[in-house]
Design a protein around this motif. Structure first.
Motif, mmCIF file in Angstrom:
data_model
loop_
_atom_site.group_PDB
_atom_site.id
_atom_site.type_symbol
_atom_site.label_atom_id
_atom_site.label_comp_id
_atom_site.label_asym_id
_atom_site.label_seq_id
_atom_site.Cartn_x
_atom_site.Cartn_y
_atom_site.Cartn_z
ATOM 1 N N PHE A 127 -19.584 -0.838 6.258
ATOM 2 C CA PHE A 127 -18.578 -0.608 5.231
ATOM 3 C C PHE A 127 -17.409 0.213 5.768
ATOM 4 N N ARG A 128 -17.686 1.124 6.669
ATOM 5 C CA ARG A 128 -16.577 1.860 7.286
ATOM 6 C C ARG A 128 -15.727 0.933 8.150
ATOM 7 N N ALA A 129 -16.378 -0.024 8.816
ATOM 8 C CA ALA A 129 -15.610 -1.001 9.598
ATOM 9 C C ALA A 129 -14.775 -1.895 8.691
ATOM 10 N N LEU A 130 -15.331 -2.311 7.563
ATOM 11 C CA LEU A 130 -14.575 -3.142 6.621
ATOM 12 C C LEU A 130 -13.408 -2.376 6.027
ATOM 13 N N ASP A 131 -13.611 -1.107 5.711
ATOM 14 C CA ASP A 131 -12.525 -0.308 5.159
ATOM 15 C C ASP A 131 -11.390 -0.153 6.164
ATOM 16 N N ALA A 132 -11.739 0.094 7.450
ATOM 17 C CA ALA A 132 -10.694 0.210 8.471
ATOM 18 C C ALA A 132 -9.984 -1.119 8.682
ATOM 19 N N LEU A 133 -10.736 -2.224 8.650
ATOM 20 C CA LEU A 133 -10.108 -3.533 8.809
ATOM 21 C C LEU A 133 -9.211 -3.864 7.625
ATOM 22 N N ARG A 134 -9.626 -3.488 6.430
ATOM 23 C CA ARG A 134 -8.817 -3.777 5.230
ATOM 24 C C ARG A 134 -7.485 -3.030 5.287
ATOM 25 N N GLN A 135 -7.507 -1.787 5.744
ATOM 26 C CA GLN A 135 -6.255 -1.039 5.848
ATOM 27 C C GLN A 135 -5.315 -1.649 6.888
ATOM 28 N N LYS A 136 -5.874 -2.274 7.926
ATOM 29 C CA LYS A 136 -5.035 -2.894 8.951
ATOM 30 C C LYS A 136 -4.388 -4.190 8.474
ATOM 31 N N VAL A 137 -5.168 -4.992 7.740
ATOM 32 C CA VAL A 137 -4.661 -6.326 7.351
ATOM 33 C C VAL A 137 -4.054 -6.307 5.954
ATOM 34 N N LEU A 138 -3.975 -5.149 5.321
ATOM 35 C CA LEU A 138 -3.412 -5.094 3.962
ATOM 36 C C LEU A 138 -1.970 -5.594 3.907
ATOM 37 N N PRO A 139 -1.091 -5.235 4.843
ATOM 38 C CA PRO A 139 0.271 -5.806 4.777
ATOM 39 C C PRO A 139 0.294 -7.322 4.930
ATOM 40 N N LEU A 140 -0.605 -7.875 5.725
ATOM 41 C CA LEU A 140 -0.635 -9.327 5.888
ATOM 42 C C LEU A 140 -1.107 -10.019 4.611
ATOM 43 N N ILE A 141 -2.086 -9.408 3.935
ATOM 44 C CA ILE A 141 -2.566 -10.013 2.688
ATOM 45 C C ILE A 141 -1.500 -9.918 1.608
ATOM 46 N N ARG A 142 -0.769 -8.828 1.579
ATOM 47 C CA ARG A 142 0.312 -8.703 0.597
ATOM 48 C C ARG A 142 1.367 -9.791 0.797
ATOM 49 N N ALA A 143 1.701 -10.031 2.029
ATOM 50 C CA ALA A 143 2.688 -11.078 2.291
ATOM 51 C C ALA A 143 2.170 -12.451 1.921
ATOM 52 N N ALA A 144 0.853 -12.642 1.989
ATOM 53 C CA ALA A 144 0.285 -13.957 1.687
ATOM 54 C C ALA A 144 0.210 -14.216 0.186
ATOM 55 N N VAL A 145 -0.023 -13.169 -0.630
ATOM 56 C CA VAL A 145 -0.217 -13.369 -2.082
ATOM 57 C C VAL A 145 1.007 -12.967 -2.894
ATOM 58 N N LYS A 146 2.126 -12.749 -2.226
ATOM 59 C CA LYS A 146 3.286 -12.291 -2.975
ATOM 60 C C LYS A 146 3.864 -13.366 -3.892
ATOM 61 N N ASP A 147 3.581 -14.619 -3.641
ATOM 62 C CA ASP A 147 4.126 -15.704 -4.460
ATOM 63 C C ASP A 147 3.142 -16.196 -5.504
ATOM 64 N N THR A 148 1.985 -15.586 -5.634
ATOM 65 C CA THR A 148 1.006 -16.021 -6.619
ATOM 66 C C THR A 148 1.331 -15.426 -7.998
ATOM 67 N N GLN A 149 0.743 -16.021 -9.047
ATOM 68 C CA GLN A 149 1.022 -15.625 -10.433
ATOM 69 C C GLN A 149 -0.009 -14.614 -10.914
ATOM 70 N N VAL A 150 -0.039 -13.477 -10.267
ATOM 71 C CA VAL A 150 -0.918 -12.381 -10.661
ATOM 72 C C VAL A 150 -0.066 -11.144 -10.883
ATOM 73 N N SER A 151 -0.715 -10.094 -11.343
ATOM 74 C CA SER A 151 0.015 -8.881 -11.670
ATOM 75 C C SER A 151 0.493 -8.164 -10.419
ATOM 76 N N LYS A 152 1.433 -7.206 -10.646
ATOM 77 C CA LYS A 152 1.954 -6.443 -9.515
ATOM 78 C C LYS A 152 0.891 -5.552 -8.904
ATOM 79 N N GLU A 153 0.005 -5.013 -9.751
ATOM 80 C CA GLU A 153 -1.056 -4.177 -9.198
ATOM 81 C C GLU A 153 -1.962 -4.973 -8.270
ATOM 82 N N TRP A 154 -2.240 -6.221 -8.648
ATOM 83 C CA TRP A 154 -3.062 -7.077 -7.771
ATOM 84 C C TRP A 154 -2.342 -7.344 -6.459
#
Length: 934
Positions: free
Chosen positions: A155-182
């Protein structure tokens, strides 16, 4: 959908929803963990229990195709309950672990298998990150009742990986029809993690009184519930200690409820499986008593029944005997968390003084599929070109997992890094400043032995290769000794250097330095004639060994002596090239009996005796036909016994006459080594390694004093007498025929003939009878060691010893009729353990002033078979009468493939020899008398 489907097929397919549930929210429940090889796997039975449908078989498990990465997500969608179940199957499940082991080849090494498992772990982490980014509730399944602490590192490895790829995931889901918090947090809410364990038979606690029969105070909770509370406390303390869980749930990978149970222990299989199934069926089909009086009909009636079916059963009733709370079922345990999602209340799992509410969103199925498709392309499998760049960047961030996942590899690297300095110290211990390849390999083997004693794990091979490279760099960085070996098999003492070019001076400051080879070996050798000795360096090439040294000493001693010049290569171009080594074919060597092979020159007869030339070659004896017949003889041209141009039976003469192409040597390619029996025809060396000079007339040698030359041991400078019978014939008997007079059986006199006595008397021959004379020649085989000590030999294992006047008494027939050794032990051995050898360097032939024809044909075999036989550039040399001739043998022998080294201590000296038949003698008929006109 009452069946499972892969997540990739789910996000790409179009599912037509019922209009009653199209606008309602969707709860996503993810299941991962481990499963054992047993019937009714807990992970699949959870879906059957929660969906109230037989989706997964109790015997087959999840039916999936073997994927390359070893992980697969199966989806089950229950529209009536508005729950989407995602089941992750990976190598942590025993069924898929067996499949992965079957695909691995048995020939893979330990490090290769480790790389494969490492890749599977990385893909498993990507699938888990996919679940943690899409699910509201996650269930960790464990097939026993003990918490696996390796999940803390995961879980510590997943948390560190999530913080690294968070900007990439944001760029991927920015055009979806979900809320801003999501879009900001890249997940619908901080997922709540629940734990489901399965109790084994060893931990079953019998109900009722204890075995001792004493009644204790009834306890409020059952043993299973007490186990659940203990596991909850243990898990919470571990995650809080490692900071996987913090006060603010929005900053964590997941959260656990503060006031609700998050651990459930599934009891073991009942003793009566049929009764258990009937009870489960009765509890599922029975409605509550208050629901039977309901008067609702239509869709609202159906929704109420569905909602009541989801409600947890009451657990406040007490059993009359034990006084314990009734344990809730697994469905009741899970639905209390799912209802918080479906009712849009969300999770309030933050603790502390100032808890901050976390975001929460309940998406519809269409919105969720849209986000799931984007994340699947980025994290798991990219199917579109626009998401390929994001997928590559995500793969580059997987290095953060190596320190968390590969604990054994990290331990191996730390262990190997500590063993590496110890191996370096073992390599550099007791090393000279410069050393050879053999020493380098021995030290490297010692370093690897020390390294293997301390290094462990999968990094062993990688750091072993690094040890190889480090030791080689240390050796080649100024410590490499020159690998060139001299012709006496001694290596150069300089460090790695370059040879100076013609006209270039040595330069020590150059990198690498420019130097001549030097083995620090010095020896003392005599010149061609033997009258002057001089020191010499250990030679590294055949020209300096057999030509340059003797040419240098020749200017001070024997430059004005008569000599026989051997033919050498005469170039016709400015840049002649050496002949390739592949052009040389090994010739047959002498037989095992030691006899010399019949040379082509023995079949030929020189039609004319050698005569002295004039002019610039006033001191050399060269046959008249040296460019034709003698060269043809040296190159192995075959003719009959009548000569190169004669035919005994009168047949066609041109059939056996050598052609002009065969007799002319090449002027474009030269022989890189020395001439031997394996050389091709038409090739000559650039210089001759042999020398044949004339010390003086026959009377210059005194048999009572011997050779008056320096370096000879006392009493060993006397030549051996060689008595040759000169048979006189009348003019009517066999005029002009030559007869061998080498002391063999054919030289005995016929009946009624007597030999000349010691004092020259005729033995009472009468008038008109035949008379035979004896001419005395002298022969001496001279050996010379590296310290300049010289001696003549009277046999293969005997030194000439003359202590009084009169000269040597042993006849020369013994040394002429046997193979003489090329090397013999020196009679003056040093104090060291290494033996010293003396080498055959010269052959002295005293030709008397008599009608004799002595033919010289030296053949040397400097090694065991298949070593070739070396000979001069001209064979069958006829020595002129009245002269003391000296044949100087080569100092070293070398073929096109390399030198022939002197014998070592463990090698027999009998393999190095000079073949018999080096000298032959024959009678020469005197010319007919000329009539004088009076």
């Amino acid at each position: 959908m009452a069946f499972s489907i892969g997540i990739e097929a789910l996000v790409q397919s179009v599912i037509i929803e019922d209009t009653l549930y199209k606008d309602e929210g969707l709860c996503v429940l993810g299941i991962f963990g481990k499963s054992a090889m047993q019937m009714g796997v807990l992970k699949e039975s959870l879906i059957n229990t929660l969906a109230d449908k037989h989706i997964f078989s109790l015997f087959g498990g999840v039916e999936e195709n073997n994927s390359e990465n070893g992980s697969l997500i199966q989806a089950v969608y229950s529209q009536e309950n508005r729950v989407l179940y995602l089941v992750l199957t990976s190598v942590y499940d025993n069924r898929q672990l067996l499949r992965a082991c079957e695909t691995l080849s048995m020939e893979l090494g330990h490090s290769d298998a480790q790389d494969i498992w490492k890749g599977m772990d990385k893909q498993h982490c990507l699938h888990l990150l996919y679940l943690f980014s899409l699910c509201h509730v996650l269930i960790l399944v464990q097939p026993n009742c003990a918490f696996d602490v390796t999940y803390d590192r995961l879980f510590r490895a997943l948390d560190a990986l999530r913080q690294k790829v968070l900007p990439l995931i944001r760029a991927a889901v920015k055009d979806t029809q979900v809320s801003k918090e999501w879009k900001l947090n890249c997940r619908p809410c901080p997922p709540r993690l629940l734990f489901v364990f399965q109790i084994n038979g060893a931990l079953k606690v019998p109900t009722g009184t204890d075995s001792a029969g004493t009644s204790d105070k009834p306890k409020k909770h059952s043993p299973r519930r007490r186990l659940q509370h203990a596991l909850e406390d243990q898990i919470y303390r571990i995650f809080r200690k490692s900071r996987v869980l913090t006060n603010q749930s929005s900053n964590c990978l997941f959260s656990v409820p503060a006031n609700q149970a998050f651990v459930y222990v599934v009891p073991g299989p009942a003793e009566d499986p049929l009764g258990a199934l009937l009870g489960h069926l009765r509890s599922s089909c029975a409605l509550r008593e208050q629901d039977s009086n309901s008067s609702l009909t239509g869709p609202r009636r159906y929704q109420q029944i569905r909602r009541l079916a989801r409600l947890p059963h009451t657990n406040v009733d007490y059993s009359g005997v034990s006084g314990q709370l009734v344990d809730c079922s697994l469905k009741d345990f899970l639905w209390q968390h799912i209802d918080l999602v479906l009712t849009k209340k969300g999770f309030d799992d933050s603790v502390g003084r100032n808890p901050q509410p976390s975001h929460f969103e309940l998406p519809t199925y269409a919105k969720w599929v849209q986000v799931a498709c984007k994340l699947h392309q980025v994290l798991i499998h990219n199917t579109e070109e626009d998401s390929a760049e994001f997928a590559l960047k995500v793969q580059s961030q997987l290095k953060v997992l190596e320190g968390f996942l590969d604990a054994d590899a990290k331990f191996s690297e730390n262990r190997c890094q500590k063993a590496l300095p110890l191996a370096h110290s073992a390599y550099q211990s007791n090393l000279p400043h410069n050393y050879t390849t053999t020493v380098h390999k021995n030290q490297l083997a010692q370093a690897l032995r020390v390294y293997s004693q301390h290094a462990r794990g999968v990094a062993f091979q990688r750091y072993a290769l690094q040890l190889h490279e480090d030791c080689y760099k240390f050796w080649s960085n100024g410590h490499q000794l020159c690998e060139e070996r001299s012709l006496t098999d001694q290596h150069c003492v300089h460090k790695f250097h370059l040879l100076p070019q013609p006209g270039e001076k040595p330069d020590m400051d150059h990198n690498p330095p420019v130097l001549h080879h030097n083995s620090r070996g010095r020896s003392t050798n005599a010149c061609n004639c033997g009258r002057k000795q001089a020191p010499r360096e250990d030679p590294f090439d055949i020209q300096s060994a057999n030509y340059d040294f003797f040419l240098m000493v020749e200017d001070k001693c024997c430059a004005k002596l008569e000599r026989v010049d051997f033919p050498v290569f005469e170039p016709s171009t400015q840049d002649p090239a050496p002949a390739p080594a592949s052009a040389c074919v090994e010739a047959p060597c002498p037989g095992s009996d030691g006899s010399a092979p019949p040379s082509q020159g023995e079949k030929l007869k020189d039609p004319q005796p050698a005569t002295a030339a004039s002019g610039s070659a006033a001191h050399s004896h060269t046959p008249v036909d040296c460019t034709g017949l003698s060269l043809a003889l040296s190159l192995g041209q075959s003719t009959d016994s009548m000569g190169p141009y004669g035919e005994a039976d009168g047949s066609d003469v041109s059939a056996k006459r050598p052609s002009l192409v065969d007799r002319q040597p090449s002027t474009v390619e030269y022989l890189p080594g020395m001439l031997h029996t394996g050389c091709p025809k038409g090739l000559l060396p650039k210089f001759s390694s042999w020398s044949l000079v004339k010390l003086g007339p026959a009377k210059s040698y005194n048999c009572h004093t011997g050779l008056e030359q320096p370096g000879f041991l006392p009493g060993s400078s006397f030549l051996l007498p060689w008595d040759l019978v000169i048979r006189s014939r009348s003019s009517e008997e066999d005029t002009g025929l030559a007869e061998p007079l080498d002391g063999g059986g054919s030289s005995w006199p016929a009946p009624n003939k007597s030999l000349v006595g010691k004092r020259g008397c005729t033995g009472g021959l009468g008038r008109g009878r035949r008379r035979d004379d004896v001419a005395r020649a002298f022969v001496g085989f001279e050996y010379e060691d590296s310290r300049g000590r010289r001696f003549l030999s009277s046999g293969p294992d005997k030194i000439v010893k003359v202590l009084g006047p009169g000269g040597a008494k042993e006849p020369a027939s013994r040394v002429l009729n046997t193979d003489m050794p090329l090397y013999v032990p020196s009679p003056a051995q040093g104090r060291g353990l290494k033996p010293h050898y003396a080498q055959l360097m010269r052959l002295y032939i005293l030709v008397p002033d008599a009608p004799l024809e002595i033919t010289l044909n030296p053949q040397v075999q400097p090694g065991a078979l298949p070593c070739p036989v070396f000979h001069p550039e001209r064979t069958e040399l006829v020595l002129p009468a009245d002269g003391l001739w000296v044949l100087r043998f080569p100092y070293s022998y070398q073929t096109e493939r390399g030198p022939c080294y002197p014998p070592k201590e463990n090698q027999p000296l009998s393999a190095y020899k000079v073949l018999r038949g080096i000298l032959r003698a024959a009678t020469v008929s005197p010319p007919p008398p000329q009539l004088l006109n009076c």
